[in-house]
Design a protein around this motif. Structure first.
Motif, mmCIF file in Angstrom:
data_model
loop_
_atom_site.group_PDB
_atom_site.id
_atom_site.type_symbol
_atom_site.label_atom_id
_atom_site.label_comp_id
_atom_site.label_asym_id
_atom_site.label_seq_id
_atom_site.Cartn_x
_atom_site.Cartn_y
_atom_site.Cartn_z
ATOM 1 N N GLY A 122 7.408 -26.332 21.757
ATOM 2 C CA GLY A 122 8.671 -25.974 21.122
ATOM 3 C C GLY A 122 9.452 -24.964 21.954
ATOM 4 N N GLU A 123 10.547 -24.501 21.398
ATOM 5 C CA GLU A 123 11.400 -23.566 22.108
ATOM 6 C C GLU A 123 11.478 -22.242 21.355
ATOM 7 N N ILE A 124 10.539 -21.376 21.649
ATOM 8 C CA ILE A 124 10.540 -20.037 21.069
ATOM 9 C C ILE A 124 11.359 -19.139 21.999
ATOM 10 N N PRO A 125 12.299 -18.383 21.486
ATOM 11 C CA PRO A 125 13.144 -17.545 22.348
ATOM 12 C C PRO A 125 12.293 -16.590 23.202
ATOM 13 N N PRO A 126 12.485 -16.612 24.534
ATOM 14 C CA PRO A 126 11.696 -15.720 25.403
ATOM 15 C C PRO A 126 11.859 -14.245 25.050
ATOM 16 N N THR A 127 13.076 -13.867 24.612
ATOM 17 C CA THR A 127 13.303 -12.449 24.265
ATOM 18 C C THR A 127 12.425 -12.024 23.101
ATOM 19 N N LEU A 128 12.209 -12.940 22.133
ATOM 20 C CA LEU A 128 11.354 -12.628 20.993
ATOM 21 C C LEU A 128 9.912 -12.424 21.451
ATOM 22 N N ILE A 129 9.440 -13.321 22.342
ATOM 23 C CA ILE A 129 8.066 -13.186 22.857
ATOM 24 C C ILE A 129 7.913 -11.870 23.615
ATOM 25 N N ALA A 130 8.899 -11.568 24.455
ATOM 26 C CA ALA A 130 8.833 -10.336 25.264
ATOM 27 C C ALA A 130 8.852 -9.096 24.366
ATOM 28 N N THR A 131 9.662 -9.146 23.324
ATOM 29 C CA THR A 131 9.741 -8.002 22.411
ATOM 30 C C THR A 131 8.417 -7.770 21.701
ATOM 31 N N LEU A 132 7.807 -8.858 21.197
ATOM 32 C CA LEU A 132 6.511 -8.736 20.526
ATOM 33 C C LEU A 132 5.433 -8.244 21.485
ATOM 34 N N THR A 133 5.506 -8.712 22.735
ATOM 35 C CA THR A 133 4.529 -8.274 23.738
ATOM 36 C C THR A 133 4.696 -6.794 24.037
ATOM 37 N N ASN A 134 5.947 -6.371 24.197
ATOM 38 C CA ASN A 134 6.227 -4.949 24.444
ATOM 39 C C ASN A 134 5.694 -4.090 23.296
ATOM 40 N N LEU A 135 5.885 -4.549 22.083
ATOM 41 C CA LEU A 135 5.410 -3.820 20.914
ATOM 42 C C LEU A 135 3.883 -3.748 20.897
ATOM 43 N N THR A 136 3.235 -4.852 21.268
ATOM 44 C CA THR A 136 1.771 -4.889 21.295
ATOM 45 C C THR A 136 1.214 -3.916 22.332
ATOM 46 N N VAL A 137 1.827 -3.914 23.510
ATOM 47 C CA VAL A 137 1.395 -2.998 24.573
ATOM 48 C C VAL A 137 1.553 -1.549 24.125
ATOM 49 N N ALA A 138 2.681 -1.252 23.476
ATOM 50 C CA ALA A 138 2.930 0.117 23.005
ATOM 51 C C ALA A 138 1.893 0.529 21.963
ATOM 52 N N VAL A 139 1.535 -0.401 21.069
ATOM 53 C CA VAL A 139 0.539 -0.103 20.034
ATOM 54 C C VAL A 139 -0.821 0.167 20.666
ATOM 55 N N CYS A 140 -1.185 -0.624 21.678
ATOM 56 C CA CYS A 140 -2.472 -0.419 22.363
ATOM 57 C C CYS A 140 -2.553 0.979 22.972
ATOM 58 N N VAL A 141 -1.474 1.389 23.623
ATOM 59 C CA VAL A 141 -1.468 2.708 24.242
ATOM 60 C C VAL A 141 -1.400 3.795 23.171
ATOM 61 N N TRP A 142 -0.709 3.501 22.070
ATOM 62 C CA TRP A 142 -0.604 4.463 20.958
ATOM 63 C C TRP A 142 -1.993 4.786 20.395
#
Length: 726
Positions: A122-142
């Protein structure tokens, strides 16, 4: 609690080697290295790899030298640069480096998103994936750096496995004909050697990943050099081998057009996908861990007061700084793509590396005794080569962005310089000034003196705690732009009884100099009597040729003090120093406000006249005296001498290149002529002849007869060394 007992005191392998390797073997390797090989060809790619590694190796040598010379705390490159080049350079580069690290998170997240988008249905917006990934990385470091480091061991294993899959597949596909085909460059219209260099260089900037964790390392001085150098060697071999096997496994067109070419030539493409995910996420985690610690260190040092809230930490983690890093990364994700962000990051890292090399270079050449690095494989030449190399590469990549980056750092440095930062750590500025001063003093000592180079170095006997403020103001008028001033004070008595007072008076003078923004140095001595103290000041102050050449004193208004004064004048003449005696009848004031009126110099020949004219000219050069006029005057007894004397005075000013008016006064009574002509003058300069001993008792009356009630008179006795025509 001892530092070694901390739960987050990481070892060389876990705290330096692993973060460095995972940041270097990241998104560029898996998603853009094929493009680099296809565009540049194998030979130029190897040059790019070696050139990039050379710069980072030289920088690592400098990094290791500074890291083994000081107790490294949190903040990585910012901490090391600020403690060497000072808070102004440290603050400027720290802010830029933090922004670059934060944008690096965006670069790695975008790389992860590209790889994930290619396999998702399917076509999931890349910006949405990148945003969720950025949030996940921040949570890991948090959650905490310790937990993140443990994740990186798993990620390192995934990267090793994916590299094994790549080399297994390319060995089977290897074709020598493809090596020959891909040996030379194949740049498309928009690319060149330096644009490809700029695209690749962020791949090797992970050398700071370990240093950024400096505050969390068990032994930073040992771990940073060993871990970083080991990471550089290992990753250089990996990139060199990958370039060779990529060039022998795919055509140039496939390398350029297919960002996932590394996976397609591998034995098990799924493992490459795993490696891409692991490498991009690990690099994002490394940058997300490092950037907040730089911001936290900046905030703790209060370099930028607006950043102070980011200095807070909870359980040792810079929570607010993590949020700021994630926000900047998100802006980068929304606003740019991988090919746009990489060159910007390249410039920021090159500026940082250049200044780090420059810091080590300055530490080396200043020969500061405190510079004793235990890392022995760095010297001024390697540091200079590293700094110059960074500057050259910046210009060759894109001189416009290089100029922007340099101007940004320069503007931040200027802002911090104007902010007058008050820091309690040492830097090399004082050491650099000392070494430069030492060399200049030695050169000055060997050079021949010429009157053209005469400058006023005034020893002003300002009294206890500025009890003679008018002397300080007058000395400042003479020296602020071109000379030097010493504020001399004599403490009468025995040293054993007055040593504590000496220290206190020096501190008071230092404070007053700072408060009144004077360009001056305090000078306090203990002596048995005032005369001996002044003589000690005159003889001992200064270094080599840089010593007081003018002694400024107040004029005593009592006969008892005049006897001591006359004896002192004779002693100063014997010491070959010029003397200026300031007689001021109005209430002394410490305010540097110039009175209205002319500055009159009464000429009686070159013996004292040349110094008087020069001092008057220097005083009129001060901002407080702008608009006032110099008058060169002389008394003659006959009108027949007017034309000749006036012509002579005009010639003096003309040859001296000093603006002013001349006037000849006819009178048989010189004191009356002086008092009448200069009654409205702002300042009057008169020559002074040192009295013989038998004349001491009449000297005060002679002065009072000469000047009458003129409010401000400077008596000048010159020791020579001044020529107006010079």
């Amino acid at each position: 609690m001892k530092e070694d007992s901390r739960t987050n005191a990481f070892s060389t392998f876990g705290g330096v080697f692993t973060p460095c390797v995972l940041t270097i073997l990241g998104v560029i390797m898996f998603l853009r290295f094929g493009y680099v090989v296809g565009q540049a060809g194998l030979f130029a790619t190897l040059i790019i790899v070696l050139g990039s590694k050379l710069i980072t190796t030289l920088t690592t040598l400098s990094l290791s030298a500074i890291a083994t010379n000081t107790r490294v705390e949190g903040g990585g490159a910012y901490f090391l640069i600020s403690r060497s080049l000072g808070p102004e350079f440290g603050g400027a580069i720290g802010l830029v480096f933090f922004a670059a690290q934060a944008l690096s998170v965006a670069m790695y997240v975008i790389g992860f998103t590209e790889a994930l988008t290619a396999i998702l249905p399917g076509e999931i917006p890349p910006t949405l994936i990148a945003t969720l990934t950025n949030l996940t990385v921040a949570v890991c470091v948090w959650v905490g750096a310790g937990w993140t480091i443990k994740i990186q061991f798993v990620i390192l294993a995934c990267v090793v496995v994916s590299l094994g899959s790549f080399f297994t597949g390319t060995v089977a596909r290897f074709d020598p004909h493809l090596i020959a085909e891909n040996w030379s460059t194949g740049f498309t219209a928009d690319e060149s050697f330096w644009t490809i260099f700029a695209l690749f260089f962020p791949a090797v900037t992970g050398i700071m990943a370990g240093a950024n964790m400096s505050g969390d390392l068990r032994d930073p001085a040992r771990s940073i050099p060993r871990g970083t150098i080991a990471a550089i060697i290992v990753t250089m071999l990996v990139y060199g081998a990958m370039a060779i096997f990529l060039a022998g496994s795919a055509t140039g067109a496939d390398l350029i057009e297919n960002n996932l070419i590394v996976g397609e030539v591998s034995a098990f493409p799924v493992l490459i996908t795993l490696g891409v995910f692991a490498a991009t996420l690990s690099s994002a985690l490394g940058s997300m861990m490092g950037a907040p610690r730089i911001l936290q260190s900046l905030a703790k040092d209060r370099v930028f007061h607006s950043l102070t809230p980011f200095g807070e930490s909870r359980d040792g983690e810079p929570r607010k700084a993590i949020l700021a890093t994630a926000l900047i990364a998100q802006i980068g994700i929304v606003a740019a793509d991988l090919n746009t962000i990489a060159p910007l990051i390249t410039m920021a890292f090159l500026v940082t590396y250049g200044l780090l090399n420059l810091a080590t270079f300055y530490e080396s050449i200043t020969k500061n005794p405190s510079y004793r690095p235990q890392f022995l494989y760095c010297n001024w030449l390697t540091s200079l080569c590293g700094a110059v190399g960074c500057a050259i590469v910046m210009l060759l990549i894109d001189w416009r962005w290089a100029l922007v980056a340099s101007c940004l750092v320069g503007a931040l440095h200027y802002y911090l310089t104007r902010a007058n930062l008050d820091t309690d750590w040492g830097d090399i500025n004082s050491g650099l000034l000392f070494e430069r001063t030492r060399r200049n003093l030695l050169k000055l000592e060997d050079s021949l003196y010429h009157p053209k180079n005469w400058r006023p170095f005034v020893l002003a006997l300002s009294g206890t705690g500025f009890s003679r403020p008018h002397l300080v103001v007058f000395a400042s008028w003479l020296t602020r732009e071109t000379g030097m001033m010493l504020l001399g004070q004599v403490i009468a008595g025995e040293f054993e009884d007055r040593s504590e007072r000496l220290s206190n008076q020096e501190s008071i003078l230092h404070s007053l100099v700072k408060e009144q923004q004077l360009v001056a140095f305090p000078a306090v001595v203990i002596a048995s009597d005032y005369t001996a103290g002044v003589q000690a000041l005159v003889q001992c102050q200064g270094l080599g040729r840089v010593r007081p050449n003018v002694v400024l004193m107040g004029c005593p208004l009592s006969s008892d003090r005049m006897k001591i004064f006359c004896r002192l004048l004779r002693n100063l003449e014997g010491l070959d120093r010029s003397v200026v005696v300031l007689r001021q009848t109005e209430e002394p004031s410490g305010e540097a406000i110039a009175p209205a009126g002319t500055v009159d110099v009464w000429w009686r020949g070159r013996t004292n006249g040349e110094l008087m004219v020069l001092l008057a000219h220097l005083m009129l050069s001060h901002d407080a005296w702008r608009g006032r006029q110099l008058r060169l005057l002389r008394v003659v007894q006959s009108e027949s001498a007017i034309d000749e004397v006036k012509s002579h005075l005009d010639g003096l000013l003309r040859n001296a290149r000093i603006s002013g008016k001349t006037k000849v006064v006819v009178s048989e009574n010189a004191p009356t002529a002086i008092q009448t002509t200069s009654r409205d003058a702002a300042f009057v300069y008169l020559g002074l002849a040192t009295p013989d001993e038998e004349e001491d008792s009449q000297f005060l009356s002679r002065i009072e007869t000469l000047v009458g009630d003129l409010p401000r008179v400077a008596f000048v006795r010159s020791a020579g060394g001044v020529k107006l025509e010079s």
